[in-house]
Design an enzyme around this catalytic site. Structure first.
Site, mmCIF file in Angstrom:
data_model
loop_
_atom_site.group_PDB
_atom_site.id
_atom_site.type_symbol
_atom_site.label_atom_id
_atom_site.label_comp_id
_atom_site.label_asym_id
_atom_site.label_seq_id
_atom_site.Cartn_x
_atom_site.Cartn_y
_atom_site.Cartn_z
ATOM 1 N N LYS A 77 33.768 45.814 39.742
ATOM 2 C CA LYS A 77 32.843 45.932 38.987
ATOM 3 C C LYS A 77 32.881 44.971 37.707
ATOM 4 C CE LYS A 77 27.671 46.823 38.055
ATOM 5 N NZ LYS A 77 27.431 46.029 38.822
ATOM 6 N N ARG B 172 46.820 34.467 23.516
ATOM 7 C CA ARG B 172 46.408 34.453 25.139
ATOM 8 C C ARG B 172 47.883 34.567 24.880
ATOM 9 N NH1 ARG B 172 46.219 30.310 28.595
ATOM 10 N NH2 ARG B 172 44.373 30.730 29.762
ATOM 11 N N TYR C 101 31.682 46.038 33.994
ATOM 12 C CA TYR C 101 30.706 46.037 33.061
ATOM 13 C C TYR C 101 30.098 47.137 33.946
ATOM 14 C CZ TYR C 101 28.110 42.757 36.289
ATOM 15 O OH TYR C 101 28.050 42.648 37.738
ATOM 16 N N GLU D 266 27.370 39.983 50.826
ATOM 17 C CA GLU D 266 25.908 41.206 50.418
ATOM 18 C C GLU D 266 25.574 39.610 50.077
ATOM 19 O OE1 GLU D 266 28.145 43.740 47.165
ATOM 20 O OE2 GLU D 266 29.711 41.825 46.594
ATOM 21 N N ARG E 108 31.521 55.127 38.736
ATOM 22 C CA ARG E 108 31.770 53.338 39.041
ATOM 23 C C ARG E 108 32.537 53.771 37.895
ATOM 24 N NH1 ARG E 108 27.635 49.723 41.520
ATOM 25 N NH2 ARG E 108 27.028 49.538 39.942
ATOM 26 N N HIS F 158 48.303 35.735 29.811
ATOM 27 C CA HIS F 158 47.983 36.066 30.619
ATOM 28 C C HIS F 158 48.335 37.897 30.974
ATOM 29 C CE1 HIS F 158 47.243 32.324 31.785
ATOM 30 N NE2 HIS F 158 46.405 32.661 33.090
HETATM 31 C C1 LIG Z 1 28.117 41.972 44.108
HETATM 32 C C2 LIG Z 1 26.978 42.861 43.606
HETATM 33 N N1 LIG Z 1 27.105 43.120 44.512
HETATM 34 C C3 LIG Z 1 25.726 44.714 44.331
HETATM 35 C C4 LIG Z 1 25.805 45.530 43.789
HETATM 36 C C5 LIG Z 1 23.863 46.200 43.629
HETATM 37 O O1 LIG Z 1 24.567 47.595 43.068
HETATM 38 P P1 LIG Z 1 23.372 48.133 42.449
HETATM 39 O O2 LIG Z 1 23.005 48.935 43.348
HETATM 40 O O3 LIG Z 1 24.913 49.517 41.486
HETATM 41 O O4 LIG Z 1 22.538 47.824 41.094
HETATM 42 C C6 LIG Z 1 25.772 44.492 41.897
HETATM 43 C C7 LIG Z 1 24.810 44.713 41.204
HETATM 44 O O5 LIG Z 1 24.655 44.073 40.203
HETATM 45 C C8 LIG Z 1 26.231 43.438 42.457
HETATM 46 O O6 LIG Z 1 26.131 42.712 41.762
#
Ligand SMILES: Cc1ncc(COP(=O)(O)O)c(C=O)c1O
Length: 288
Positions: A154, A107, A40, A186, A59, A109
């Site tokens: 992501k 379904r 996403y 993070e 990205r 994998h």
């Molecule tokens: C795990 C994670 N790290 C960092 C970020 C920050 O990313 P961005 O600056 O693109 O929103 C996000 C944003 O949702 C995130 O889900």
């Protein structure tokens, strides 16, 4: 169906059509639903205009490549789609959420053959950080990072991030700082920055964090403001001794974390590096 707390009448994009959010349907065999097999992107917009769109599109392309989903769409196609959904929404301060899954299949994998990806895009109102958040900062607690080893993707497989955010909610704070093997990774859905002696630092961009679009953006803002920046592993001790801790994400923009594990960070108030980056961020939005 009436989904609580959302605008059920807003129009969303689903596989080439525009439908009411309350009417949008996907198959129970969609691999996004069955396996979390999809990616996403979240693009913030101000005055209806996307912010850092090219970086978000880049990205998106990286995410699709990483999970080997081929939609046949070009960057221009994605841009057109996102702009179209934004325009139709008529919203001012908002965010476009785009999700692509591997599609619908029996379904099993392994990647299915001849599967058409599911593409979904919606726009929701976005609350910018308010005066209290800017002036008092956020609170956070530390926790072990228990997620997988592909945090750079992501992906919609977000159970680890969901657990992390709930950990914060259960602790009565705004977010978490996750640590893996003694090093900062993070937040639950944000990147974390540490300031010591006027130097801004962030963990390295590797498979252990998602490189936020604000990672590169803040790096540029810091360079313009002549704030020294370093990307390197950050230890637990460095976090505990930080003068300032900052958090960035599409929706939080840049905010200070002024309380960690019940103790003040530095002076316990938003610091000078935050103030300079915050001003630069606001100016960039104003220039859109
Ligand atoms: C795990 C994670 N790290 C960092 C970020 C920050 O990313 P961005 O600056 O693109 O929103 C996000 C944003 O949702 C995130 O889900």
């Amino acid at each position: 169906m009436m989904i609580p707390d959302v605008d059920n009448d807003s129009m969303v994009y689903l596989n080439g059509d525009y439908v009411r959010l309350g009417d949008a349907r996907i198959s129970v065999l969609d691999r996004g639903f069955i396996f979390g097999d999809g990616i996403y992107e979240v693009v913030p917009a101000y005055g209806g205009k996307p912010f850092l769109m090219q970086e978000h599109l880049a990205r998106l392309a990286r995410s699709l490549k990483a999970v080997r989903i081929d939609t046949g769409k070009t960057a221009a196609d994605w841009e057109h789609l996102i702009l179209d959904v934004l325009t139709r929404s008529g919203l001012d301060t908002c965010m476009a959420y785009l999700q692509v899954t591997r599609g619908v299949a029996k379904r099993e994998h392994a990647f299915p053959k001849n599967c058409r990806p599911t593409v979904f895009c919606m726009v929701s109102p976005m609350q910018r950080p308010d005066a209290a958040q800017r002036e008092q900062g956020l609170s956070a607690v530390s926790m072990p990072d228990e997620r997988w080893l592909h945090c750079e993707i992501k992906s919609v497989s977000l159970l680890g991030n969901v657990f992390a955010k709930q950990f914060a909610v259960d602790a009565g704070v705004d977010d978490v700082l996750q640590f893996r093997n003694g090093h900062l990774s993070e937040g639950s859905s944000s990147n974390i920055w540490v300031v010591k002696d006027q130097v801004l630092r962030a963990p390295v961009r590797d498979h252990l964090i998602l490189e936020g679009i604000r990672y590169g953006f803040l790096e540029r803002l810091a360079a313009q403001a002549e704030i020294a920046f370093e990307s390197r592993p950050i230890t637990r001790q460095e976090v505990d001794r930080a003068d300032e801790i900052l958090l960035t994400s599409a929706t939080k923009e840049v905010l200070p974390i002024t309380r960690l594990d019940g103790r003040p960070v530095g002076t316990g108030t938003p610091g000078p590096i935050y103030a300079r980056l915050r001003t630069a961020y606001d100016e960039a939005i104003a220039r859109l």
